[in-house]
Motif scaffolding. Structure first.
Motif, PDB file in Angstrom:
ATOM      1  N   SER A   3       0.821  -1.211   0.000  1.00 14.90           N
ATOM      2  CA  SER A   3       0.000   0.000   0.000  1.00 14.90           C
ATOM      3  C   SER A   3       0.854   1.260   0.000  1.00 14.90           C
ATOM      4  CB  SER A   3      -0.922   0.007   1.225  1.00 14.90           C
ATOM      5  OG  SER A   3      -1.847  -1.045   1.175  1.00 14.90           O
ATOM      6  N   LYS A  19       1.691   7.776  -6.055  1.00 14.42           N
ATOM      7  CA  LYS A  19       0.722   8.866  -6.206  1.00 14.42           C
ATOM      8  C   LYS A  19       1.353  10.200  -5.804  1.00 14.42           C
ATOM      9  CE  LYS A  19      -2.497  11.780  -4.522  1.00 14.42           C
ATOM     10  NZ  LYS A  19      -2.226  12.935  -3.656  1.00 14.42           N
ATOM     11  N   GLU A  28      -7.668   6.890  -6.922  1.00 16.78           N
ATOM     12  CA  GLU A  28      -7.775   5.454  -7.134  1.00 16.78           C
ATOM     13  C   GLU A  28      -7.041   5.072  -8.418  1.00 16.78           C
ATOM     14  OE1 GLU A  28     -11.145   1.990  -8.025  1.00 16.78           O
ATOM     15  OE2 GLU A  28     -11.765   4.052  -7.573  1.00 16.78           O
ATOM     16  N   HIS A  59      -7.214   2.813 -11.041  1.00 18.67           N
ATOM     17  CA  HIS A  59      -8.086   1.867 -11.736  1.00 18.67           C
ATOM     18  C   HIS A  59      -7.582   1.762 -13.170  1.00 18.67           C
ATOM     19  CE1 HIS A  59     -11.641  -0.498 -12.436  1.00 18.67           C
ATOM     20  NE2 HIS A  59     -12.033   0.297 -13.422  1.00 18.67           N
ATOM     21  N   LYS A 106     -12.079   1.263  -4.268  1.00 18.17           N
ATOM     22  CA  LYS A 106     -11.505   2.578  -4.008  1.00 18.17           C
ATOM     23  C   LYS A 106     -10.997   2.714  -2.575  1.00 18.17           C
ATOM     24  CE  LYS A 106     -15.935   4.738  -2.753  1.00 18.17           C
ATOM     25  NZ  LYS A 106     -16.903   5.811  -3.085  1.00 18.17           N
ATOM     26  N   GLU A 107     -11.393   1.800  -1.687  1.00 16.45           N
ATOM     27  CA  GLU A 107     -11.052   1.929  -0.271  1.00 16.45           C
ATOM     28  C   GLU A 107      -9.731   1.268   0.106  1.00 16.45           C
ATOM     29  OE1 GLU A 107     -14.260   0.789   2.260  1.00 16.45           O
ATOM     30  OE2 GLU A 107     -15.656   2.247   1.413  1.00 16.45           O
ATOM     31  N   ARG A 135      -5.720   0.023  -1.486  1.00 19.55           N
ATOM     32  CA  ARG A 135      -4.749  -0.112  -2.563  1.00 19.55           C
ATOM     33  C   ARG A 135      -4.607  -1.575  -2.992  1.00 19.55           C
ATOM     34  NH1 ARG A 135      -4.346   4.631  -4.982  1.00 19.55           N
ATOM     35  NH2 ARG A 135      -3.260   6.249  -3.794  1.00 19.55           N
ATOM     36  N   GLN A 161      -6.804  -2.415  -5.703  1.00 15.27           N
ATOM     37  CA  GLN A 161      -6.338  -1.749  -6.920  1.00 15.27           C
ATOM     38  C   GLN A 161      -5.194  -2.535  -7.559  1.00 15.27           C
ATOM     39  OE1 GLN A 161      -5.804   2.501  -5.871  1.00 15.27           O
ATOM     40  NE2 GLN A 161      -7.553   2.226  -4.499  1.00 15.27           N
TER      41      GLN A 161
END
Length: 255
Positions: free
Chosen positions: A36, A43, A54, A56, A184-185, A187, A190
């Protein structure tokens, strides 16, 4: 404990998609923080002043939502960097990939397609855990799915696999019912999304660009890919999953 985070790619009900993929990453419980954090740092390097974003894969490639304002070249560089960040964020055996690719036909489509992929992944994750035990590492597993349309059905399927076994063998090492979380909550989901999307591109589009760096993290033993399965592949299929089953250390021509 290993937590297997799973997401899907491809529409099981849309005939324009020839494949459905359920894929993701099994992560040792003490490694989740490092995976994470690696994505959070990615980011921060690229979008330091923006709120949480997010990752995605489909949206990044297509330039949807937040990504609409990001130039295409930067999006392409970022999604490539994202793959390498995922692969390098934890040391084996702390991060292991799995994916079931179902080639849709008259039997495997819609709900049955999703059930078959879920069964394949559960079976192979359990085998991975049993192999860890034989090596002296006694771990159990827990499934964490991205929320989707088949949430309630998936709970029933996994319970059946735990109580009655899969089509091939008993399932012994899943600790509890599966959990479902919005992607979205976390990593980690993702990461699962990226793996599923990269695998879908390989099988649906013969595009190995995102998948190739992931190969070394799929569960593998003696040159045979156990973490990747292709359901419905034609005889002589040259994909990595089918090729390694015919001849060890042969991962086919698709890559």
């Amino acid at each position: 404990m290993y937590l297997l985070y799973l997401d899907e790619s491809g529409n099981p009900d849309d005939p324009s998609d020839r494949h459905f993929v359920l894929g993701g990453a099994a992560i040792f419980e003490r490694s989740t923080y490092f995976v994470s954090t690696a994505l959070d740092e990615l980011k921060k390097r690229h979008f330091p002043s923006d709120p949480p974003i997010e990752f995605h894969a489909t949206d990044i490639r297509a330039g949807k939502g937040f990504w609409r304002r990001v130039p295409k070249e930067k999006r392409q560089d970022l999604i490539s960097e994202l793959g390498f960040t995922i692969v390098d964020s934890s040391q084996h055996p702390g991060l292991v990939f799995f994916a079931a690719v179902v080639e849709k036909d008259n039997v495997n489509h819609g709900e049955q397609c999703v059930r078959r992929a879920t069964e394949e992944v559960c079976d192979r994750f359990d085998i991975f855990l049993k192999n860890r035990r034989r090596a002296g590492d006694e771990q159990r597993g827990l499934l964490v799915f991205a929320e989707g349309r088949y949430r309630e059905r998936s709970k029933i399927w996994v319970s059946e696999f735990r109580d009655l076994g899969t089509s091939w063998r008993t399932i012994n090492l899943l600790s509890d019912v599966p959990y479902f979380v919005p992607a979205k909550e976390t990593r980690l989901l993702q990461v699962a999304d990226y793996i599923a999307h990269a695998t879908f591109l390989l099988y649906e589009k013969r595009n190995p660009g995102l998948f190739r760096p992931l190969m070394r993290r799929f569960d593998e033993k003696n040159g045979k890919l156990h973490g990747l399965i292709h359901v419905g592949g034609a005889p002589g299929c040259e994909c990595p999953a089918c090729s390694s089953r015919r001849q060890r250390e042969d991962f086919g021509t698709w890559l």
